[in-house]
Design a protein around this motif. Structure first.
Motif, mmCIF file in Angstrom:
data_model
loop_
_atom_site.group_PDB
_atom_site.id
_atom_site.type_symbol
_atom_site.label_atom_id
_atom_site.label_comp_id
_atom_site.label_asym_id
_atom_site.label_seq_id
_atom_site.Cartn_x
_atom_site.Cartn_y
_atom_site.Cartn_z
ATOM 1 N N SER A 131 0.847 -1.185 0.000
ATOM 2 C CA SER A 131 0.000 0.000 0.000
ATOM 3 C C SER A 131 0.884 1.236 0.000
ATOM 4 O O SER A 131 2.010 1.210 0.500
ATOM 5 N N LEU A 132 0.383 2.313 -0.533
ATOM 6 C CA LEU A 132 1.129 3.571 -0.566
ATOM 7 C C LEU A 132 0.800 4.483 0.621
ATOM 8 O O LEU A 132 1.272 5.608 0.681
ATOM 9 N N VAL A 133 -0.008 3.993 1.561
ATOM 10 C CA VAL A 133 -0.365 4.790 2.727
ATOM 11 C C VAL A 133 0.898 5.117 3.512
ATOM 12 O O VAL A 133 1.715 4.237 3.793
ATOM 13 N N GLY A 134 1.068 6.409 3.820
ATOM 14 C CA GLY A 134 2.226 6.844 4.578
ATOM 15 C C GLY A 134 3.356 7.372 3.709
ATOM 16 O O GLY A 134 4.273 8.007 4.204
ATOM 17 N N HIS A 135 3.306 7.117 2.404
ATOM 18 C CA HIS A 135 4.312 7.663 1.506
ATOM 19 C C HIS A 135 3.945 9.109 1.195
ATOM 20 O O HIS A 135 2.834 9.391 0.748
ATOM 21 N N LEU A 136 4.886 10.013 1.444
ATOM 22 C CA LEU A 136 4.598 11.442 1.314
ATOM 23 C C LEU A 136 4.170 11.829 -0.101
ATOM 24 O O LEU A 136 3.238 12.604 -0.278
ATOM 25 N N TYR A 137 4.850 11.309 -1.091
ATOM 26 C CA TYR A 137 4.525 11.704 -2.454
ATOM 27 C C TYR A 137 3.116 11.253 -2.843
ATOM 28 O O TYR A 137 2.367 12.001 -3.463
ATOM 29 N N ALA A 138 2.751 10.051 -2.465
ATOM 30 C CA ALA A 138 1.424 9.531 -2.827
ATOM 31 C C ALA A 138 0.313 10.276 -2.102
ATOM 32 O O ALA A 138 -0.793 10.403 -2.623
ATOM 33 N N GLY A 139 0.594 10.786 -0.910
ATOM 34 C CA GLY A 139 -0.439 11.456 -0.135
ATOM 35 C C GLY A 139 -0.370 12.962 -0.179
ATOM 36 O O GLY A 139 -1.078 13.638 0.573
ATOM 37 N N GLN A 140 0.475 13.511 -1.047
ATOM 38 C CA GLN A 140 0.610 14.964 -1.069
ATOM 39 C C GLN A 140 -0.699 15.643 -1.447
ATOM 40 O O GLN A 140 -1.523 15.087 -2.172
ATOM 41 N N LEU A 141 -0.867 16.837 -0.923
ATOM 42 C CA LEU A 141 -2.121 17.566 -1.100
ATOM 43 C C LEU A 141 -2.093 18.408 -2.363
ATOM 44 O O LEU A 141 -1.133 19.138 -2.613
ATOM 45 N N THR A 142 -3.164 18.313 -3.136
ATOM 46 C CA THR A 142 -3.302 19.157 -4.314
ATOM 47 C C THR A 142 -3.824 20.522 -3.881
ATOM 48 O O THR A 142 -4.227 20.726 -2.730
ATOM 49 N N LYS A 143 -3.826 21.454 -4.808
ATOM 50 C CA LYS A 143 -4.320 22.801 -4.512
ATOM 51 C C LYS A 143 -5.792 22.751 -4.103
ATOM 52 O O LYS A 143 -6.218 23.441 -3.172
ATOM 53 N N ASP A 144 -6.585 21.904 -4.768
ATOM 54 C CA ASP A 144 -8.003 21.770 -4.432
ATOM 55 C C ASP A 144 -8.197 21.236 -3.014
ATOM 56 O O ASP A 144 -9.056 21.706 -2.269
ATOM 57 N N LYS A 145 -7.380 20.240 -2.642
ATOM 58 C CA LYS A 145 -7.485 19.686 -1.294
ATOM 59 C C LYS A 145 -7.107 20.732 -0.247
ATOM 60 O O LYS A 145 -7.728 20.808 0.812
ATOM 61 N N LYS A 146 -6.100 21.541 -0.552
ATOM 62 C CA LYS A 146 -5.692 22.589 0.392
ATOM 63 C C LYS A 146 -6.804 23.623 0.579
ATOM 64 O O LYS A 146 -7.021 24.124 1.676
ATOM 65 N N ILE A 147 -7.530 23.912 -0.489
ATOM 66 C CA ILE A 147 -8.657 24.852 -0.399
ATOM 67 C C ILE A 147 -9.763 24.251 0.466
ATOM 68 O O ILE A 147 -10.352 24.936 1.309
ATOM 69 N N ILE A 148 -10.039 22.975 0.271
ATOM 70 C CA ILE A 148 -11.055 22.300 1.096
ATOM 71 C C ILE A 148 -10.632 22.324 2.567
ATOM 72 O O ILE A 148 -11.441 22.626 3.456
#
Length: 172
Positions: free
Chosen positions: A12-29
């Motif tokens: 699983s990619l859970v915990g990997h920083l690159y896979a979980g990085q926040l997009t601009k839309d997520k940051k707005i949310i």
């Protein structure tokens, strides 16, 4: 080493920083939900509802919330921001300085709380929480009991020490 991996591939990619990085839309949310006082775990649940395959962690949400709050503060430190907000929202407040730039005691109350205190001055409860905040200051809280049995916090004060001089200053 030796052009081969020395471990198994992650399932699983859970915990990997690159896979979980926040997009601009997520940051707005996250910013919008932070403004609405939503808890980080509920923000994470919302992000996961929007994207089931999201690998964002609670730590990344908390970091984004802190970055958003810092951007609101501009270059003000926490005490400067507090004073700015007390002025903006027209709170009654006083403070004492230890040195020229170090606040040792601060008192604040909302004007409507003062009006209610004057109308319902039957019972006042004074309590102090000892050094539970990051600045190791005592929080003095004055609670008023109304004639109908309802309570409300009327006054708050952070005191450097809970000695007679500081408490008398806050009560005056």
């Amino acid at each position: 080493m030796c052009e081969s991996h020395n471990h198994e591939l992650a399932k699983s990619l859970v915990g990997h920083l690159y896979a979980g990085q926040l997009t601009k839309d997520k940051k707005i949310i996250i910013a919008d939900m932070t403004k609405s006082m939503v808890k980080p775990r509920n923000i994470l649940l919302t992000l996961k509802e929007h994207n089931v395959n999201s690998y964002t962690t609670i730590k990344q949400v908390c970091n984004a919330r802190n970055a958003y709050r810092s951007s609101i503060r501009d270059n003000n430190i926490e005490m400067q921001q507090l004073m700015k907000l007390l002025e903006r929202d027209q709170y009654i407040h006083w403070h004492r300085l230890k040195d020229e730039n170090v606040v040792c005691d601060i008192f604040w109350s909302h004007p409507n709380a003062i009006k209610l205190c004057n109308a319902c001055n039957l019972v006042f409860l004074i309590d102090s929480a000892y050094k539970t905040n990051r600045y190791r200051l005592s929080l003095l809280d004055i609670v008023v009991v109304t004639p109908t049995g309802m309570t409300f916090s009327a006054v708050f004060a952070y005191l450097e020490r809970e000695c007679l001089n500081n408490v008398v200053w806050a009560l005056e």
